[in-house]
Design a protein around this motif. Structure first.
Motif, PDB file in Angstrom:
ATOM      1  N   ASN A 177      -0.007 -58.574 -59.500  1.00 48.68           N
ATOM      2  CA  ASN A 177       0.392 -59.601 -60.460  1.00 48.68           C
ATOM      3  C   ASN A 177       1.690 -59.211 -61.117  1.00 48.68           C
ATOM      4  OD1 ASN A 177      -2.942 -60.316 -61.779  1.00 48.68           O
ATOM      5  ND2 ASN A 177      -1.905 -61.143 -60.014  1.00 48.68           N
ATOM      6  N   ASN A 178       2.529 -60.210 -61.391  1.00 53.47           N
ATOM      7  CA  ASN A 178       3.746 -59.968 -62.159  1.00 53.47           C
ATOM      8  C   ASN A 178       4.601 -58.866 -61.534  1.00 53.47           C
ATOM      9  OD1 ASN A 178       5.402 -60.563 -64.430  1.00 53.47           O
ATOM     10  ND2 ASN A 178       4.660 -58.737 -65.470  1.00 53.47           N
TER      11      ASN A 178
ATOM     12  N   ASN B 117      10.569 -58.999 -57.192  1.00 51.47           N
ATOM     13  CA  ASN B 117      11.107 -59.060 -55.840  1.00 51.47           C
ATOM     14  C   ASN B 117      10.030 -58.962 -54.771  1.00 51.47           C
ATOM     15  OD1 ASN B 117      13.899 -59.371 -56.547  1.00 51.47           O
ATOM     16  ND2 ASN B 117      13.749 -57.291 -57.371  1.00 51.47           N
TER      17      ASN B 117
ATOM     18  N   ASP C 202       9.112 -54.534 -55.238  1.00 50.83           N
ATOM     19  CA  ASP C 202       9.705 -53.327 -55.809  1.00 50.83           C
ATOM     20  C   ASP C 202       8.598 -52.334 -56.154  1.00 50.83           C
ATOM     21  OD1 ASP C 202      12.216 -54.386 -55.674  1.00 50.83           O
ATOM     22  OD2 ASP C 202      12.444 -54.749 -57.822  1.00 50.83           O
TER      23      ASP C 202
ATOM     24  N   LEU D 256       6.153 -48.312 -52.820  1.00 50.04           N
ATOM     25  CA  LEU D 256       5.988 -46.938 -52.318  1.00 50.04           C
ATOM     26  C   LEU D 256       5.561 -45.953 -53.398  1.00 50.04           C
ATOM     27  CD1 LEU D 256       8.885 -46.608 -49.742  1.00 50.04           C
ATOM     28  CD2 LEU D 256       6.478 -47.116 -49.332  1.00 50.04           C
ATOM     29  N   ASP D 257       5.530 -46.404 -54.648  1.00 51.64           N
ATOM     30  CA  ASP D 257       5.016 -45.522 -55.698  1.00 51.64           C
ATOM     31  C   ASP D 257       3.498 -45.421 -55.670  1.00 51.64           C
ATOM     32  OD1 ASP D 257       7.318 -44.647 -56.788  1.00 51.64           O
ATOM     33  OD2 ASP D 257       7.421 -46.182 -58.350  1.00 51.64           O
ATOM     34  N   LYS D 258       2.870 -46.290 -54.912  1.00 50.29           N
ATOM     35  CA  LYS D 258       1.406 -46.312 -54.912  1.00 50.29           C
ATOM     36  C   LYS D 258       0.815 -45.134 -54.152  1.00 50.29           C
ATOM     37  CE  LYS D 258       1.312 -51.281 -55.428  1.00 50.29           C
ATOM     38  NZ  LYS D 258       0.244 -51.566 -56.376  1.00 50.29           N
ATOM     39  N   ASP D 259      -0.448 -44.940 -54.396  1.00 50.43           N
ATOM     40  CA  ASP D 259      -1.186 -43.893 -53.705  1.00 50.43           C
ATOM     41  C   ASP D 259      -1.626 -44.477 -52.360  1.00 50.43           C
ATOM     42  OD1 ASP D 259      -2.500 -41.570 -53.242  1.00 50.43           O
ATOM     43  OD2 ASP D 259      -4.215 -42.017 -54.537  1.00 50.43           O
TER      44      ASP D 259
ATOM     45  N   ILE E 294     -13.538 -54.271 -52.640  1.00 52.93           N
ATOM     46  CA  ILE E 294     -13.007 -53.735 -53.896  1.00 52.93           C
ATOM     47  C   ILE E 294     -13.062 -54.771 -55.016  1.00 52.93           C
ATOM     48  CG2 ILE E 294     -11.591 -51.924 -52.846  1.00 52.93           C
ATOM     49  CD1 ILE E 294      -9.096 -53.624 -53.344  1.00 52.93           C
TER      50      ILE E 294
ATOM     51  N   TRP F 255     -10.221 -54.503 -62.304  1.00 52.03           N
ATOM     52  CA  TRP F 255      -9.000 -55.221 -61.941  1.00 52.03           C
ATOM     53  C   TRP F 255      -7.770 -54.319 -62.002  1.00 52.03           C
ATOM     54  CZ3 TRP F 255      -7.879 -58.946 -59.026  1.00 52.03           C
ATOM     55  CH2 TRP F 255      -6.699 -59.670 -59.149  1.00 52.03           C
ATOM     56  N   ASP F 256      -7.703 -53.452 -62.996  1.00 54.21           N
ATOM     57  CA  ASP F 256      -6.513 -52.604 -63.119  1.00 54.21           C
ATOM     58  C   ASP F 256      -6.420 -51.634 -61.952  1.00 54.21           C
ATOM     59  OD1 ASP F 256      -8.760 -51.127 -64.364  1.00 54.21           O
ATOM     60  OD2 ASP F 256      -7.236 -49.602 -64.705  1.00 54.21           O
ATOM     61  N   ARG F 257      -7.572 -51.189 -61.481  1.00 56.60           N
ATOM     62  CA  ARG F 257      -7.568 -50.265 -60.356  1.00 56.60           C
ATOM     63  C   ARG F 257      -7.096 -50.981 -59.089  1.00 56.60           C
ATOM     64  NH1 ARG F 257     -12.786 -46.662 -58.473  1.00 56.60           N
ATOM     65  NH2 ARG F 257     -11.641 -45.325 -57.029  1.00 56.60           N
TER      66      ARG F 257
ATOM     67  N   LEU G 149      -5.073 -53.556 -59.051  1.00 55.41           N
ATOM     68  CA  LEU G 149      -3.642 -53.830 -59.198  1.00 55.41           C
ATOM     69  C   LEU G 149      -2.787 -52.605 -58.893  1.00 55.41           C
ATOM     70  CD1 LEU G 149      -3.509 -55.981 -62.467  1.00 55.41           C
ATOM     71  CD2 LEU G 149      -3.198 -56.787 -60.136  1.00 55.41           C
ATOM     72  N   ARG G 150      -3.286 -51.447 -59.294  1.00 55.04           N
ATOM     73  CA  ARG G 150      -2.503 -50.231 -59.078  1.00 55.04           C
ATOM     74  C   ARG G 150      -2.551 -49.774 -57.629  1.00 55.04           C
ATOM     75  NH1 ARG G 150      -5.414 -46.208 -62.057  1.00 55.04           N
ATOM     76  NH2 ARG G 150      -6.770 -47.736 -63.047  1.00 55.04           N
TER      77      ARG G 150
END
Lengths: 767, 767
Positions: free
Chosen positions: B492-493, B496, B565, B568-571, B585, B591-593, B595-596
């Protein structure tokens, strides 16, 4: 400034003239409270015009349905709705058998409301020609006792002016009330018993679902020419009970109805003893009588003001503003009950729901530490310790493990009760504020004992949360924190919010330091806590690795830390370059436009510079202030105070003064056109900080109180007192000099503008 | 797969045995509809067990309160709730004066439901020993007529088995219904009149707020041994009306109640003529009689199947799956009314609300173009043209200007009616799908006329939106699009989103091309449109500048475009490496998990590769498929079909087949454990695409139909028909070869595996 109808006065809030347009706003502004209950300044008599009825009992709420689009896992079960409680102030007035109503009077003159903040009394008087042409003069005094905090008192006097008239009073209790924000006129109270006994009446009712049991009670007596007029039988229904008084009154003579009323609740009494407790309370109050109780009220407020007053010379509006803030804070929370906290609207409205936000830790604790004794701040800290298990349960529900704690964004009892994912799940910096308050408490009070007794467990839960909340980015070769909302709620679900990342790193390091301190100084506590938390060296090493390798977004071009990843992709038009018609953006712009914009609702990076100022140079502060402030719209009540403090630190006193005015008179001048919804209570502590930390430059540095006094051009002088480690220091700043005066018996060493100054009891020191 | 209770069969959906656990799921699966109305497979007789009652009328909705945390500017005024409509199917059964109820029967045997998709009839039969020990055999047939789409018919037969019994029938209408998702048992219908006339009854009712007026009607007759049994007076209340029949029945004999019922609505009739229209409809239906109407039903379905059937040989479950999908699509929307659209749950449940999503443009239009004639797709396109003003109003409300159009995420009538900011305000790629459908329509049908007549105005509104929605990033020296939600709603939000940026660029370029085409080919239309839209060359240049300088996130390391954008910062743990217990999931994680995490709900970058495949090489596709698919959890019903098509394109038929099974039997096998809420109608068009575009490799390339046929190992053969520019081509793919058969009178040139093939009428071509 949208309104200018409150008269400037040093000690009173005054409204003159009756304007139906102002009724709801004045109901907020003239609210009264005593920490245990509070109420909007609704009229006692019936009023058929627009009004927002509100009477609130501390700690009583309703678990409303969580209203969201699609349900998301982890959402709280309920939203804690602040509940309008049964009405005990009501007094219907009949004049020659016609009900009196200010909305239908033929003429109203001399209408005046006055909230005497020095004495804690609210007075209303007016002269009116009733709808049936009877002319009367009315004076109503009302206060909620600080001494007996279950009771309030009303003196309602009517003088018949030109011709004789029959006056009827019908003091009543009513539990058939709803909330202003009810969606479907839902009822939230179940009434179980209504009873009358001579001139007393009682309504027993409990909130639905939460089952807070209450007894709403009253006692009324009418005096005419020094004689008691006996009560007649009133009305009685399932949710209403009244007494009736009737008296033929000669022109020029006065009737005075005295009413005591209030609530007894199961927070303080057994459920089956509420009525007898109410009788006891009424016995106590009525044996004292209205006048003695009022005298005690004045004394109680005098003692509060003795310690917490800030005197400003040469600027009546600024003086009125700061006293209004201090008064409201004390009406909301007095530090006597560690089960209670400081709701953002106090007892003045329904909005926001819940009683506890990070506002308490970030804004209110400094005020209470300095103007009460350290026990009050400790109670507020203990409140969070008592909720640690629930914070762990909350984190567990969101998928964290191993005792990680996430404190709620909003709570009544430790459970999360806010229902927007971008806040509930993401505005996690609140966890850091709770850790910061522990540091701040020890720094200010010097009382380390809280940390081994309770604080360290809280810190460990919080450190565990941060450690699990980050992930390692191979791309950045650092730990990153994805999907957060910083203090600037005009950004949602951002990555690497600098403030949050900084807090997380600080929390971990601070926790590790305190673990070492407790291990050395309090080995028994240390072993107890290690046993309970099962914390291992290996886990601590992992924390440390996260803290040491945290990612902080930074712009080389501007030489500033970035509020979050991608901030520089925004269209960086400064607030001053926006059309005036676009502001406030939260009323004029759609949410997506706000989110895409660079505009900042409240201090975010600058909040970090405020908390951790020792980590940054003045040049750093200036660079960041100059970068971020031009994008800041201050549409949160918590924004101007931090900016005022930072501006003062940078020596920009004009700017600091403007921010101060905005924070101190936010509600009195209704900057945000919403005062009718209630007052902004927690931000009022920020107003206090603006003067003491901003203008006074007060800090604790190296265990010593330190000042860098400045004074706005508009002022001749200002003075405040602080309680620092049980030493009361009065500080007076004039355009010429600053004087310090220490009460008590022990000396203290402080710093003024970096230089050491020794204060001795009752000796005035001028710098 | 969570259930295995539906028996495999080529043409029927069959349930055998009565299990109270399955009732709600079967109510969804056995739903029937005729494009104008539809209903869940609720029992006609009373049932005291768990059930989800649902009868729905196309285009009828209720504007429910938008339920959100804090109100945000730009939110729609209402959420369009799909409304449970008055019940006309109900028939209470009394056996020796005791009401019959499957939930209280002493014994039930031979319970069978059968949805005959070939004929469009739903049959239920069972033998039961009633609570008062009477043994009966019941056969119920029900269908909603395709010929007279305001009426449905029920034949309810009861055979008394062992001993004589008195049987009572009480066919009724009931408007005292609520929604399953009602929060407070709210009523949504106001009943204004209830009337009976001989063996007919009528309830006139309108929806609250929206005032859709309806007449729910019925006619009932009972036949015993060839004789009509007369109706007795039934019950009548403010929201209920019934007829009654009673008959003593000898053991071994059968009673048959025939009931016609349905709705007349103001979409088709004047409000004051609803009852007379209902009478006309009943006259028509009853003069034909149940059997003839049923015969016509079979013929109507035969004609639908003639064109749209897909035959699969050697795989009964796959065959049943694809027919179920085609059947449900046709039950939901038949292309006869440009005011209607294809709701994501059709007439099978309440979830999602609203009738129109981007699903229509992205998934349904290809199905309807190929299996109906081009008028149907044009109706769906015209639906959006009719809503252009409202799309402009919606964009204006959000702060866009100058005729920029933002089509709603969800709508009933052109107004946005979804209420989550991250969707409503941010999931704007829907705008691109609407433009894409215009391109797709022309590409497939060759009918350019839509573009000068209507499409170009839509395109201009959309291009204007994209132009305004981006901003120039000095930091990137490119145009960026901040704050969007891509098709993958597990983000969400984001900034790019590659798919959205690509669509935006494409939309602008496509619009500019069409402007040039219209200018050349349709100068009158061009001038009309330029006059209306006040579009200038200067504005077009600005658009072009945006399109030419759009930013696309890209990873050099992986050689792929990044979903957004910071991806690639994700796990980056692959789905296969997640514990099984963590899935799905959306049921297991907060929800926050989600999203991350890197997990993708449905095709996002790959959706772009699907839409714009000509822009990318097969190697590009493979690289992106291999990068993103391992992170894709396919928790949207719209995901597996796109992946099936892409896997087939990459020659990975085993994977393509697995994706196909998942999409085609999503509801029959209840993959997501939620079929009781209703069926996933719009994704069913994706199933069709999986075979035709995926396995069949059908495309339109250079104005020619093109195929690259493949066949899954599990199948012997499959065949489908497509209508391409009024030429009907039957394609049959076997493990050996592909045959093409053209009906009609004109030849057509196609491409098979890149080579040109000429098809002549009624000539079989084998490749």
């Amino acid at each position: 400034m949208n309104q200018n109808y409150i008269k400037a006065d040093k000690w009173c809030i005054i409204e003159e003239g009756f304007d139906t347009e102002n009724v709801k706003s004045s109901e907020s502004i003239f609210s009264i409270g005593n920490g245990a209950m509070g109420q909007r300044a609704n009229f006692e008599e019936s009023y058929s015009g627009e009004t927002f009825q509100g009477s609130y009992i501390a700690g009583v709420y309703y678990p409303d349905k969580t209203r969201v689009g699609w349900w998301k896992n982890g959402y709280p079960e309920y939203f804690a709705k602040v509940l309008n409680a049964p009405n005990w102030i009501g007094i219907k007035i009949y004049i020659d058998d016609v009900e009196f109503d200010l909305a239908t009077c033929k003429k109203i003159s001399g209408f005046k409301r006055e909230l005497n903040m020095k004495e804690g009394v609210y007075t209303r008087n007016f002269q009116a020609v009733s709808s049936n042409n009877v002319e009367i003069n009315v004076i109503v005094k009302r206060f909620l006792s600080l001494d007996i905090d279950e009771v309030g008192a009303i003196s309602y006097s009517i003088k018949v002016l030109k011709a004789d008239a029959k006056i009827g009073f019908e003091p009543f209790l009513d539990s058939g009330i709803t909330n202003e924000d009810s969606n479907w006129d839902d009822k939230f109270w179940n009434t179980t018993n209504v009873s009358v006994s001579q001139n007393r009446a009682f309504i027993e009712a409990h909130t639905m679902k939460t089952n807070f049991e209450t007894c709403t009670f009253m006692q009324a007596s009418l005096n005419y020419n020094g004689k008691e007029v006996s009560a007649l039988q009133g009305e009685k229904s399932e949710t209403y009970v009244s007494l009736k008084f009737e008296q033929n009154v000669k022109a020029g003579e006065t009737l005075i109805l005295t009413k005591f009323g209030g609530y007894t609740v199961t927070r303080n009494h057994d459920a089956n003893e509420l009525v007898s407790a109410a009788n006891d309370t009424l016995d106590k109050a009525s044996s004292l009588g209205f006048d003695v109780l009022l005298q005690k009220q004045k004394e109680a407020w005098a003692s509060i003001w003795e310690m917490s007053d800030i005197v400003i010379e040469g600027d009546v509006k600024a003086q009125q503003g700061i006293r209004f803030n201090i008064f409201q804070l004390n009406q909301t929370y007095l530090g006597t009950d560690s089960r209670l906290n400081i709701g953002p609207k106090g007892f003045t409205g329904e909005k926001y729901g819940g009683s506890t936000y990070w506002d308490t830790e970030a804004y209110c604790i400094p005020f209470y530490m300095a103007t009460k004794d350290d026990k009050v701040a400790r109670k507020l800290l203990k409140y969070r310790y008592n909720h640690l298990e629930k914070a762990i349960a909350n984190a567990t529900k969101l998928g964290f493990s191993n005792g990680a704690a996430l404190y709620p964004m909003v709570t009544m009892n430790g459970e999360e009760c806010h229902n927007e994912w971008e806040i509930t799940f993401e505005e996690i910096h609140r966890n850091g504020a709770i850790a910061y308050a522990i540091h701040n408490y020890y720094r200010y009070t010097g009382d380390y004992s809280y940390i081994p007794e309770m604080g360290l467990e809280v810190l460990i839960g919080i450190a565990r949360f941060w450690h699990q909340r980050v992930n390692f980015s191979k791309d950045k070769n650092k730990y990153v924190m994805l999907g957060v909302t910083g203090p600037n709620e005009y950004e949602n679900n951002v990555h690497n919010n600098w403030y949050t990342n900084y807090l997380a790193k600080w929390c971990i390091n601070y926790t590790l330091t305190q673990m070492a301190n407790v291990k050395n100084g309090y080995p028994d506590d240390y072993h107890r806590i290690m046993g309970k938390t099962k914390l291992t060296d290996r886990e601590c090493d992992k924390w440390k690795n996260v803290a040491d390798n945290m990612y902080f977004p930074y712009s080389k071009e501007f030489g500033v830390f970035l509020q979050q990843d991608g901030f520089l992709d925004k269209d960086l038009v400064k607030v001053d370059d926006l059309p005036k018609t676009d502001r406030p953006i939260n009323q004029k712009w759609s949410w997506d436009r706000i989110l895409r914009s660079p505009y900042i609702k409240q201090a975010d990076v600058l909040q970090g510079f405020y908390f951790f100022e020792e980590d940054f140079s003045l040049e750093d502060l200036e660079k960041h202030f100059d970068f971020y402030e031009p994008f800041t719209v201050h549409e949160s009540s918590l924004s101007p105070c931090v900016h005022s403090i930072q501006a003062a630190k940078l020596g920009r006193m004009e700017q600091a003064y403007n921010f101060y005015l905005r924070t101190s008179r936010l509600d009195l001048d209704d900057y945000n056109k919403e005062v009718e919804e209630g007052l902004h209570i927690t931000s009022m502590a920020g107003t206090w900080m603006s003067i003491v930390e901003g203008f006074g430059g007060m800090r604790v540095i190296d265990d010593k109180l330190s000042f860098k006094p400045q004074i706005p051009n508009q002022w001749k002088a200002y003075s405040f007192k602080v309680n620092f480690r049980n030493r009361i220091i009065k500080v007076k700043v004039t355009t010429e000099s600053t004087t310090f005066e220490l009460s008590g018996s022990k000396e203290v060493s402080i710093r003024v503008n970096g230089k050491k100054v020794e204060l001795f009891p009752d000796e005035l020191v001028t710098v």
